[in-house]
Design an enzyme around this catalytic site. Structure first.
Site, PDB file in Angstrom:
ATOM      1  CE1 TYR A 121      -4.139  -1.653  -0.143  1.00 50.10           C
ATOM      2  CE2 TYR A 121      -3.050  -3.211   1.324  1.00 50.10           C
ATOM      3  CZ  TYR A 121      -4.095  -2.896   0.472  1.00 50.10           C
ATOM      4  OH  TYR A 121      -5.076  -3.820   0.221  1.00 50.10           O
ATOM      5  CG  PHE A 399     -11.368  -1.718   9.629  1.00 48.33           C
ATOM      6  CD1 PHE A 399     -11.115  -1.372   8.321  1.00 48.33           C
ATOM      7  CD2 PHE A 399     -10.738  -1.024  10.641  1.00 48.33           C
ATOM      8  CE1 PHE A 399     -10.269  -0.314   8.019  1.00 48.33           C
ATOM      9  CE2 PHE A 399      -9.890   0.040  10.356  1.00 48.33           C
ATOM     10  CZ  PHE A 399      -9.660   0.400   9.046  1.00 48.33           C
TER      11      PHE A 399
END
Length: 399
Positions: A121, A399
């Protein structure tokens, strides 16, 4: 092969996208639930080829607490994955670019995620903004010091621990790195706990009748609980509004009968638990690991949202190849943040800025490894002061 990148609106497409995510991750547990129940309408971006969903990137509407206590509009990114038959074709790059455009339209200032791999990322402008570790306490060797505050009350809330009750507490936490937990997150965690073969226990702390903290924990080996040489519990959720609530939750956990050890899955790197016990050697600190990967969607708004310590301003040039409007020169000071045309004191890419944004990584550490272009050596000292925080940022949730 022609691939269409678009929001997924039909329930069948959402279910297919989440199935694609689980297939791409390989090692996730198989849970029985409807994908529509844990996703937010309009936020799942999919990659569709020949009528089939081959990849996707999901997100939740949320907020992120930044230094100073402000809660900025935030996208909680999750469920990013592409089928193994379609990897290395630039699909993830297209999905993330589409997400960035969507976040900007929604007015979301920042985005965060939890990375399955640490090398993916940064090229999309994400930086590691918070880190965490686990902590294990041997209760046979140590307990809390007498001086640890003992204010408030604990109630056992196994039956009453509804989403509304717990979310009302979590929403009050203002510490940097905390995120607003969306409805889909709560529903997925309820599903996960219901699928576990062991009981989950909930304890809520309150002060003067107002709930201000909670913990959720479970036994590690209930089948051998009474014959085990070490009966241990694991705390999956530890939420405290302030130090008094934190101390009250510690006191509950460290005084449980028939329990020899307590593991808390995620604490801040500067969590004071080692200072709170009578024998610090009874505390085993787990390895540091990256937690929050942060992306600044609107650099100017993000910089303006947080507070800064008193120090002379610094002129910072920011480079952002994927969101060009962020590429600019900013004067950052304790009173204001503004775009300027002055020569920069330092220059950074947007991922490096994200790493420093919450105060989790000092500018001097980033400069020491060549991640900051330094024109004025004193600027690094001033940036350390400006971006410094009393405590390290921490989220504590995945999450």
């Amino acid at each position: 092969m022609s691939v269409e990148i678009r929001p997924l609106s039909e329930p069948g497409e959402v279910r297919a996208a989440l199935a694609t995510f689980f297939r791409s991750m390989v090692g996730l547990p198989n849970l029985e639930f409807d994908a529509v129940s844990i996703t937010e309408p309009g936020r799942y971006v999919g990659a569709v080829a020949d009528g089939a969903v081959i990849g996707g990137a999901d997100s939740y509407t949320s907020w992120l607490a930044v230094p100073g206590g402000a809660q900025v509009p935030h996208a909680a990114v999750t469920h990013v994955g592409v089928l193994p038959t379609h990897r290395r074709q630039g699909i993830v790059s297209q999905l993330i670019a589409a997400q960035f455009e969507d976040f900007a339209r929604r007015g979301e200032v920042v985005a965060t995620l939890r990375a399955s791999e640490a090398v993916i990322y940064e090229r999309f402008g994400y930086g590691v903004a918070t880190s965490a570790r686990s902590v294990r306490i041997d209760l046979r060797r140590s307990g809390l010091r007498d001086a640890v505050p003992d204010v408030g009350e604990i109630r056992l809330a196994d039956a009453e621990a509804t989403t509304e009750t717990l979310n009302a507490i979590a929403t009050r936490v203002e510490s940097s790195g905390t995120i607003g937990l969306p409805a889909g997150w709560w529903e997925l965690n309820r599903i996960r706990r219901a699928a576990e073969p062991v009981s989950n226990y909930v304890a809520v702390h309150s002060t003067d009748g107002v709930d201000d903290g909670y913990v959720i924990y479970r036994p590690d080996d209930p089948d051998h609980w009474f014959t085990s040489r070490e009966r241990s519990i694991t705390v999956t959720d530890f939420v405290a509004v302030d130090d008094q609530a934190r101390a009250g939750l510690w006191r509950h956990l460290l005084s449980l009968d028939l329990t020899d050890a307590v593991t808390i899955e995620s604490v801040a790197l500067d969590d004071p638990i080692t200072l709170a016990v009578t024998d610090r050697r009874a505390v085993h600190l787990g390895a540091e690991h990256d937690e929050t990967w942060l992306r600044l969607i609107d650099v100017e708004a993000a910089l303006a949202a947080r507070s800064y310590a008193e120090e002379d301003p610094v002129v910072v040039e920011v480079r952002d190849e994927l969101i060009p409007v962020n590429s600019a020169v900013f004067e950052i000071g304790p009173k204001t943040v503004r775009r300027v045309t002055a020569s920069p004191d330092v220059g950074v890419d947007v991922a490096t800025l994200a790493a420093s944004y919450l105060g989790g990584t000092r500018w001097s550490r980033l400069a020491a490894v060549g991640r900051v272009d330094v024109q004025d050596s004193d600027a690094i000292r001033r940036l350390d002061v400006l971006f410094g925080t009393d405590r390290l940022p921490h989220s504590g949730v995945s999450f």
